[in-house]
Design a protein around this motif. Structure first.
Motif, PDB file in Angstrom:
ATOM      1  N   ILE A  97      41.349  47.879  36.479  1.00  0.00           N
ATOM      2  CA  ILE A  97      41.624  47.464  35.103  1.00  0.00           C
ATOM      3  C   ILE A  97      41.676  48.672  34.191  1.00  0.00           C
ATOM      4  O   ILE A  97      40.745  49.470  34.167  1.00  0.00           O
ATOM      5  CB  ILE A  97      40.553  46.468  34.624  1.00  0.00           C
ATOM      6  N   ARG A  98      42.759  48.756  33.416  1.00  0.00           N
ATOM      7  CA  ARG A  98      42.883  49.813  32.432  1.00  0.00           C
ATOM      8  C   ARG A  98      42.427  49.324  31.051  1.00  0.00           C
ATOM      9  O   ARG A  98      41.758  50.066  30.325  1.00  0.00           O
ATOM     10  CB  ARG A  98      44.335  50.296  32.356  1.00  0.00           C
ATOM     11  N   SER A  99      42.804  48.087  30.713  1.00  0.00           N
ATOM     12  CA  SER A  99      42.446  47.560  29.400  1.00  0.00           C
ATOM     13  C   SER A  99      42.543  46.042  29.412  1.00  0.00           C
ATOM     14  O   SER A  99      43.323  45.471  30.175  1.00  0.00           O
ATOM     15  CB  SER A  99      43.373  48.127  28.319  1.00  0.00           C
ATOM     16  N   ILE A 100      41.754  45.379  28.564  1.00  0.00           N
ATOM     17  CA  ILE A 100      41.812  43.927  28.400  1.00  0.00           C
ATOM     18  C   ILE A 100      41.980  43.614  26.931  1.00  0.00           C
ATOM     19  O   ILE A 100      41.189  44.084  26.104  1.00  0.00           O
ATOM     20  CB  ILE A 100      40.548  43.234  28.946  1.00  0.00           C
ATOM     21  N   ASN A 101      43.002  42.837  26.598  1.00  0.00           N
ATOM     22  CA  ASN A 101      43.190  42.402  25.212  1.00  0.00           C
ATOM     23  C   ASN A 101      42.475  41.068  25.004  1.00  0.00           C
ATOM     24  O   ASN A 101      41.288  40.962  25.261  1.00  0.00           O
ATOM     25  CB  ASN A 101      44.671  42.337  24.877  1.00  0.00           C
TER      26      ASN A 101
ATOM     27  N   GLY B  49      51.626  47.662  32.789  1.00  0.00           N
ATOM     28  CA  GLY B  49      51.496  46.995  31.505  1.00  0.00           C
ATOM     29  C   GLY B  49      50.617  45.754  31.609  1.00  0.00           C
ATOM     30  O   GLY B  49      50.011  45.474  32.638  1.00  0.00           O
ATOM     31  N   PHE B  50      50.583  44.988  30.514  1.00  0.00           N
ATOM     32  CA  PHE B  50      49.724  43.815  30.450  1.00  0.00           C
ATOM     33  C   PHE B  50      50.357  42.618  31.153  1.00  0.00           C
ATOM     34  O   PHE B  50      51.560  42.362  31.032  1.00  0.00           O
ATOM     35  CB  PHE B  50      49.421  43.448  28.994  1.00  0.00           C
ATOM     36  N   ASN B  51      49.525  41.874  31.872  1.00  0.00           N
ATOM     37  CA  ASN B  51      49.884  40.593  32.455  1.00  0.00           C
ATOM     38  C   ASN B  51      48.784  39.591  32.146  1.00  0.00           C
ATOM     39  O   ASN B  51      47.658  39.970  31.814  1.00  0.00           O
ATOM     40  CB  ASN B  51      50.077  40.694  33.970  1.00  0.00           C
ATOM     41  N   ASN B  52      49.126  38.300  32.256  1.00  0.00           N
ATOM     42  CA  ASN B  52      48.177  37.235  31.970  1.00  0.00           C
ATOM     43  C   ASN B  52      47.574  36.728  33.283  1.00  0.00           C
ATOM     44  O   ASN B  52      48.320  36.457  34.233  1.00  0.00           O
ATOM     45  CB  ASN B  52      48.872  36.098  31.224  1.00  0.00           C
TER      46      ASN B  52
END
Length: 120
Positions: free
Chosen positions: A28-32, A105-108
């Motif tokens: 994990i790089r980041s969590i929004n 990038g971000f995924n859900n």
């Protein structure tokens, strides 16, 4: 790979409390935003609560004043404290989050769900 694993569900009497946890693991790089949804038999999945990375929160009208969402960014974990539980809170509760994997990038992502049953 990224996984969301919920825990803390169970059987509780009306008026009781439960605390759900959901831990994200993997590269994990980041969590929004982190969210809790629920789905009762015969019903559509509904959004219960949302918390941003900065800690801003939103709740469904049906749980305002009774549920509290929080998160620990260092542990990649989101919590749902549920108080004054009612039979209509009975559902499978799902964790959901927007997560960026390392180099991507971000995924859900969704957890597998945990059953909450409110009954005497």
């Amino acid at each position: 790979q990224v996984q969301l694993v919920e825990s803390g569900g169970g059987l509780v009497q009306p008026g009781g409390s439960l605390r759900l946890s959901c831990a994200a693991s993997g590269s994990i790089r980041s969590i929004n935003d982190m969210n809790w949804y629920r789905q009762a038999p015969g019903n559509e999945r509904e959004l219960v609560a949302t918390i941003t990375r900065a800690g801003s929160t939103n709740y469904a009208d049906s749980v305002k004043g009774r549920f509290t969402i929080s998160r620990d960014n260092a542990k990649n974990t989101v919590y749902l404290q549920m108080n004054t539980l009612k039979p209509e809170d009975t559902a499978v509760y799902y964790c959901n989050a927007d997560i960026a994997r390392r180099f991507f990038g971000f995924n859900n992502y969704w957890g597998q769900g945990t059953q909450v049953t409110v009954s005497s």
